[in-house]
Write a protein that holds these residues in place. Structure first.
Motif, mmCIF file in Angstrom:
data_model
loop_
_atom_site.group_PDB
_atom_site.id
_atom_site.type_symbol
_atom_site.label_atom_id
_atom_site.label_comp_id
_atom_site.label_asym_id
_atom_site.label_seq_id
_atom_site.Cartn_x
_atom_site.Cartn_y
_atom_site.Cartn_z
ATOM 1 N N ALA A 120 -32.063 11.474 23.069
ATOM 2 C CA ALA A 120 -33.964 11.758 23.143
ATOM 3 C C ALA A 120 -34.562 12.379 23.794
ATOM 4 O O ALA A 120 -35.888 12.936 23.585
ATOM 5 C CB ALA A 120 -34.374 10.723 23.767
ATOM 6 N N ARG A 162 -35.267 18.677 17.097
ATOM 7 C CA ARG A 162 -34.638 18.415 15.796
ATOM 8 C C ARG A 162 -34.921 19.208 14.292
ATOM 9 O O ARG A 162 -34.669 19.693 14.321
ATOM 10 C CB ARG A 162 -34.144 17.135 15.274
ATOM 11 N N GLU A 206 -23.459 6.798 19.300
ATOM 12 C CA GLU A 206 -25.183 6.767 19.318
ATOM 13 C C GLU A 206 -25.241 7.953 18.443
ATOM 14 O O GLU A 206 -26.501 7.861 18.142
ATOM 15 C CB GLU A 206 -24.979 7.483 20.816
ATOM 16 N N PRO A 262 -26.194 7.061 14.026
ATOM 17 C CA PRO A 262 -27.337 6.354 14.007
ATOM 18 C C PRO A 262 -29.594 7.140 14.159
ATOM 19 O O PRO A 262 -29.559 7.121 13.092
ATOM 20 C CB PRO A 262 -27.647 4.965 14.796
ATOM 21 N N TRP A 263 -28.678 7.822 15.545
ATOM 22 C CA TRP A 263 -29.911 8.910 15.396
ATOM 23 C C TRP A 263 -29.726 9.674 15.298
ATOM 24 O O TRP A 263 -30.866 10.291 14.148
ATOM 25 C CB TRP A 263 -29.805 10.087 17.505
ATOM 26 N N ARG A 310 -28.841 9.376 11.353
ATOM 27 C CA ARG A 310 -29.543 9.544 10.450
ATOM 28 C C ARG A 310 -31.178 8.892 10.501
ATOM 29 O O ARG A 310 -31.495 8.409 9.471
ATOM 30 C CB ARG A 310 -28.381 8.144 10.320
ATOM 31 N N GLY A 311 -31.567 8.498 11.921
ATOM 32 C CA GLY A 311 -32.158 8.429 12.151
ATOM 33 C C GLY A 311 -33.297 8.993 11.740
ATOM 34 O O GLY A 311 -35.631 9.081 11.759
ATOM 35 N N GLY A 312 -33.676 10.438 11.432
ATOM 36 C CA GLY A 312 -34.335 11.401 10.636
ATOM 37 C C GLY A 312 -34.127 12.574 9.776
ATOM 38 O O GLY A 312 -32.506 12.296 9.165
ATOM 39 N N ASN A 313 -34.503 13.768 9.513
ATOM 40 C CA ASN A 313 -33.775 14.418 8.551
ATOM 41 C C ASN A 313 -32.286 14.952 9.563
ATOM 42 O O ASN A 313 -32.679 15.479 10.430
ATOM 43 C CB ASN A 313 -35.164 15.606 8.609
#
Lengths: 276, 276
Positions: A114, A118, A185, A188-189, A191-194
């Motif tokens: 977190a 990125r 962890e 998913p992190w 793939r939660g954004g570019n």
């Protein structure tokens, strides 16, 4: 400006010396949430990046140096402690025969996913189950060189805050973000954004040279003996292969990361001169 | 085919164990003109490259393996000795907590410049005053990967036959030629034939990417802390620079050699796909 108060330590059995030596052990580092870094250049880099040690340890019997003065002042201003001791004791603390003139105790950073932004960099390095702290430190150093945002440690990696890793990073431990996560962890992190996940691979891979890299590009290398698990490779957006002209089928992990990261850097910066 | 005669050793104080342990020390290696290598894969690579150990040491209590059998046979045929001992003693010999199942004592190779055939490869790696055996081993491994002919060690380098270097080379110590020379010997040798000497440098350097590399290309890196002496850099035919986007002004020596060697490999192989 508060005047630095120096505490002098002359005995090997002093509790502070024991505390400092204990920080070479991962368990103690974790419990105290601190780590040890050594060397005037490295501590100066740290200071210039906004990292001031909680405790500064200086060896006696060396010529005064303005950068050491600047460190002392910064530590005193931040409410930290300045310790003066013999070169022998400093050597015992850092475990190095030819000790640097200074060492510092730093608070560990936030290493959660977190904490990463990125979008802040075009390149991120990812190490999976890397066991050699020297390799981790070298990856941090390479990350600094290619302008990466940081290093993400997947699964059970060596400790990036070990003395060996910090030493091999040549100060990049202070310029690179470091995050730790399990694969379950991390994915998913990601793939939660570019983000394009790239690995060197032999499975349906394209040549690494001129491959379609895209920012932010996450360059992943795997464990020194096992490489990446197949499922991890298959989760990548791009699998690339590097020439292997000899008997070996792999490079040192930190070397592979560097060759790939420099190729990605070139790819993402677009234009390059045509070869004549 | 001679049947392998195994000699069993059970005591730590056995003279052969002392001899083998002494080979972790450079002085003893030099006097005996041998070195120690460990691991089934590495020893098998060695055998396939025509290097059979004078002495093969095997740990007891492991499952039989056809490759170990092949090693034993090769050693016996060459008139060498086969030792069987406990895993604990093998661990003490190699200095590794989790010892491999086999180790071997090999004759040192000819490391004279005269032994090199510079026309045999397009790329050669050159290390100047490199002090870290891990870096040397990693350079050997990279050399194997880019199809280099070998590694030339200039001035006072770490020992390429140390256990650490051999381990890091992952067998490339047997596929790469190794030569040792002082600069004053190397430069006349180089100039006595074809050869382009290239170094990463900040002095009037051109971008490393797409620079006019020519075979045989000698890629040189310098000491971990000092880099190359200026006179050495100025003697190069080509000085190239790599992007440094962060605070650091240099890469790990083995990393720099690898990034540069892969670029040279691409340059010398000519055609490459246009980036789309």
């Amino acid at each position: 400006m508060p005047s630095p108060i120096r505490r002098e330590i002359t005995g090997f059995s002093n509790p502070t010396v024991k505390y400092l030596r204990s920080l070479r052990d991962k368990k103690h580092r974790k419990r105290e949430a601190v780590f040890l870094a050594e060397g005037l250049r490295l501590l100066t880099d740290a200071r210039e990046c906004g990292h001031v040690p909680q405790m500064l340890v200086m060896a006696t019997g060396r010529d005064p140096h303005p950068l050491i003065g600047a460190l002392e002042t910064a530590v005193a201003e931040a409410g930290g402690e300045v310790i003066v001791t013999s070169p022998d004791i400093l050597s015992k603390i850092t475990g190095k025969d030819n000790p640097q003139s200074v060492a510092g105790v730093f608070s560990e950073f936030d290493t959660s996913l977190a904490s990463l932004d990125r979008g802040a960099s075009k390149i991120w390095l990812v190490a999976q189950a890397l066991r050699d702290p020297g390799n981790l430190g070298t990856m941090l150093r390479t990350g600094d060189a290619v302008g990466a945002g940081g290093l993400i440690l997947i699964d059970d990696c060596a400790d990036p805050f070990s003395v060996e890793a910090v030493r091999a990073s040549m100060g990049a431990v202070f310029t690179q973000k470091i995050a730790r996560a399990n694969w379950d962890e991390f994915l998913p992190w990601l793939r939660g954004g570019n983000g394009q996940l790239v690995a060197a691979s032999l499975r349906d891979a394209v040549p690494y040279r001129g491959a379609p890299y895209a920012a932010p590009c996450f360059v992943m290398v795997g464990n020194e003996s096992q490489g990446l698990p197949e499922t991890y490779e298959m989760a990548c957006d791009l699998r690339v292969t590097m020439p292997m002209r000899g008997r070996a089928d792999s490079l040192n992990a930190a070397v592979a990361a560097a060759v790939l990261a420099y190729e990605v850097l070139d790819g993402l910066e677009g234009e390059r001169p045509l070869r004549t």
